[in-house]
Each structure stands twice: as structure tokens, then as C-alpha cells.
Design a protein around this motif. Structure first.
Motif: not given
Length: 366
Positions: A12, A97-98, A100, A103-104, A108, A120, A134, A137-138, A141
Motif C-alpha cells: 500500500n 483507499v488503495v 485490496d 484495511s481497504t 471504507s 478507491h 482479497e 475486500n475488492r 470496497t
């Protein structure tokens, strides 16, 4: 415009570093823009020392929430509880946020609960494998974000198909490549360059960490044996992920051309990648870097969230069956591997485009 930037793990920081540089440049030129950098502490990295920040020009975080450890649920909850307090104390017009990581997603959710806009970076990428944390998360987000900065046309399509208005999707490129191109001239050989007597294009770089490849001892042993036998005695440099190290000790793999090394710094690792004959990996990010540096990349996965590295770049997916390694390696030794090209907007100017767009959005954020 006040922006809170989230980073939770080492990759990140490499994605947000050029964005911060572009924000600072805009502010120097009179733009009304500022940032606060929040490290959630999701991953503790002993190599993320003062030297790491200095080497890559990465600013020290304004705060570290120290939310690492625990299960997926515990970590998500810790990040959310601590980031909520942080955002209430330091309100922002936008949370950026960046990638996946957990924390992302967690930040969010918090931002939207506090009625704060979310942008994002690296939005819209999909592997199609919802069993990957991941991927969850994607998806979450992107279901919450207000603005989407994408790395490829495929990501644009994924977002459009999910019902996102095109006027909120911005095809800008890849900030990881901004960092790569900025630092390429500064790459430096690690100690193994001398100890293994390496020369350019006469060794392989190997990275493994995904459960499908490393959690089953017998499968990992077969995988390693295939790699060793297929590399024809050329050195194989293997920076070992802690997860993989435990399992390698269990199976006792050894070979004269296999060199286990500690995780390397960014400048050292990418020096090895740039000059390798090929890279063998199950990572996603490395496939982007090999594509830009024109290095053949064999990916031991059945899917990828970065299809442009396959359709345009130097990457090939060969799956997780160890028997697929020899044919792929044979193509490399015969000089039959594709040359590849560089995806659109992977030109080192992505962060400039992101900040320029943020400035045009400023009035709608007030």
C-alpha cells in the motif's frame, strides 16, 4: 480539500507514495489540498524501517492504529474501531483507499458510516475467486466507494457491469508503476548477487505464498522438485515468505542451485527481477512489474485479478499443477516466450492524473 489516505501493508505504501508526491506538488503550486496519512498497522514488517521510507521517499504516517494480528474478523473489527476514532478526531472531505487488503475494506465501511466520501485506487479488478480474502475486500470496497480510479479497461467494464455510473469511473493507470519507474535507476544488487555468483539473464526469481501452493506439504514438495529440475541447474533465488518457510522446513527441500534468502528491500528485489531470466510466482503485484520490465513471468495460479499482464504483458497463468512447470520453462529456454507490451497509462504519470481529477471533484466534496 482534506484527504485521509489509508495504508495497511507494505505494498500500500508503494501505491500511495507517488500520490502523496503529486498532492505535495499541487499544494506547492497553490492548490487547496492536503492529506493525513493513516497506517492501520494491519501488517507488521520488520523491513519497514526508517531506511525503507528514506529509500523510496515514502512519508512517515501521521498515525499508526496498530491494528495487526488476530483472525480476519478480529483484524477487521480492530481497524474499524480505531479508524472510526481517528476519523472523528480528524474529519476529512475524502478517504482514499488503495488496493485490496483488509484495511481497504474496513476503512471504507467506517468512512461511509460517517458520511464521508471514499475514493478507491485500483478499483474494479477481479479474480472471480470469492474464496480469496482479497476478492471479498475488492467487492465490498467497490460497493461502497464514490469514486473509482482504475488500472485497465477490464476494471472499467467490471465496475460498469456492477451498476457504477461511468462518470464516477476514472481510467488513470497504475500507481505501482509510478513508483517502479521513479526508482528503476536506483535498483541495487542484494548480497546474494555475489554469494550465488549471479549474472544477468542466467537465474530465476521465485516467490510463493498462496495457500493452494504452500499449505499442502506433498504438493509443495512436488512443486519445488519440478521447479528445481526444470531450471537446468541455473540458480533459483527464493525470498521466502514466513508462511512458506514453515512448510519448506517440514519437507526439507534442498538443491545446489536453490538459494533461500530473507525478504528483500524494494530496490534489491526489483534489481533481481529486472535482470532475471524469468520469474516464477503466485503473486499479483509482481506480474505488473515484470510486465513493465519485459521479464517473462510464470504465474502458478488458475486466475488473476490483473488480466492485462496476460493479454498485454509478459505473464502467463499455468495453474497450480506442478506438471505444468516443465512445458512453461521449456518455452523460456527455447526463446519462445512472448515479448509482451505495456498496458495503457502504465507510464509513471498515474498519480498526477489522480490528483488532477481529485481537484476537479473538490467542489462536490465540500
Amino acid at each position: 480539500m482534506k484527504i485521509t489516505i489509508i495504508a495497511g501493508a507494505r505494498p500500500n505504501f508503494m501505491k500511495i507514495a507517488p500520490i502523496i508526491e503529486a498532492i505535495n506538488l499541487a499544494a506547492t503550486n497553490g492548490a487547496n489540498i492536503s492529506y493525513r496519512l493513516v497506517h492501520t498497522g494491519q501488517h507488521y514488517d520488520k523491513n519497514m524501517s526508517d531506511n525503507f521510507f528514506t529509500q523510496l521517499g515514502i512519508p512517515h504516517p501521521d498515525v499508526n492504529l496498530e491494528s495487526g494480528g488476530g483472525s480476519q474478523a478480529e483484524q477487521t473489527a480492530n481497524i474499524m474501531v480505531r479508524f472510526e476514532k481517528e476519523l472523528l478526531l480528524n474529519p476529512a472531505d475524502l478517504v482514499l483507499v488503495v488496493g485490496d487488503v483488509t484495511s481497504t475494506m474496513a476503512c471504507s465501511i467506517v468512512a461511509k458510516k460517517l458520511v464521508t466520501k471514499v475514493a478507491h485506487v485500483e478499483a474494479g479488478i477481479r479474480s472471480g475467486d470469492i474464496s480469496m480474502p482479497e476478492e471479498v475486500n475488492r467487492v465490498v470496497t467497490d460497493a461502497l466507494a464514490d469514486y473509482f480510479f482504475t488500472t485497465s479497461e477490464m476494471a472499467n467494464d467490471n465496475l460498469s457491469k456492477s451498476g457504477i455510473d461511468n462518470n464516477r469511473i476514472f481510467f488513470v493507470g497504475n500507481t505501482m508503476i509510478d513508483t517502479l519507474l521513479k526508482n528503476e535507476s536506483r535498483f541495487q544488487p542484494p548480497p546474494v548477487w555475489e554469494t550465488a555468483s549471479l549474472t544477468k539473464r542466467n537465474y530465476f526469481v521465485l516467490t510463493l505464498h498462496r495457500p493452494a501452493n504452500v499449505d499442502n506439504a506433498s504438493n509443495l514438495k512436488e512443486l519445488m522438485n519440478e521447479i528445481i529440475s526444470s531450471t537446468k541447474g541455473l540458480p533459483v533465488i527464493f525470498p521466502v515468505h514466513p508462511r512458506t518457510e514453515r512448510n519448506l522446513k517440514e519437507i526439507g527441500i534442498k538443491a545446489g542451485n536453490l538459494f533461500f534468502v530473507e525478504p528483500l528491500s524494494y530496490l534489491e528485489f526489483n534489481f533481481l527481477v529486472k535482470h532475471a531470466k524469468a520469474v516464477i510466482t503466485d503473486s499479483g503485484g509482481i506480474t505488473e512489474e515484470t510486465t513493465v520490465m519485459g521479464v517473462p513471468c510464470i504465474t502458478l495460479r488458475d486466475n488473476t485479478e490483473r488480466p492485462e499482464t496476460v493479454t498485454t504483458g509478459t505473464n502467463e497463468l499455468i495453474g497450480t499443477n506442478p506438471k505444468n512447470i516443465f512445458p512453461a520453462m521449456n518455452k523460456i529456454f527455447l526463446g519462445l516466450w512472448k515479448k509482451g507490451g505495456i498496458p495503457q497509462f502504465w507510464d509513471g504519470k498515474t498519480s498526477e492524473r489522480i490528483v488532477s481529477i481529485l481537484m476537479t471533484l473538490n467542489s462536490s466534496l465540500q
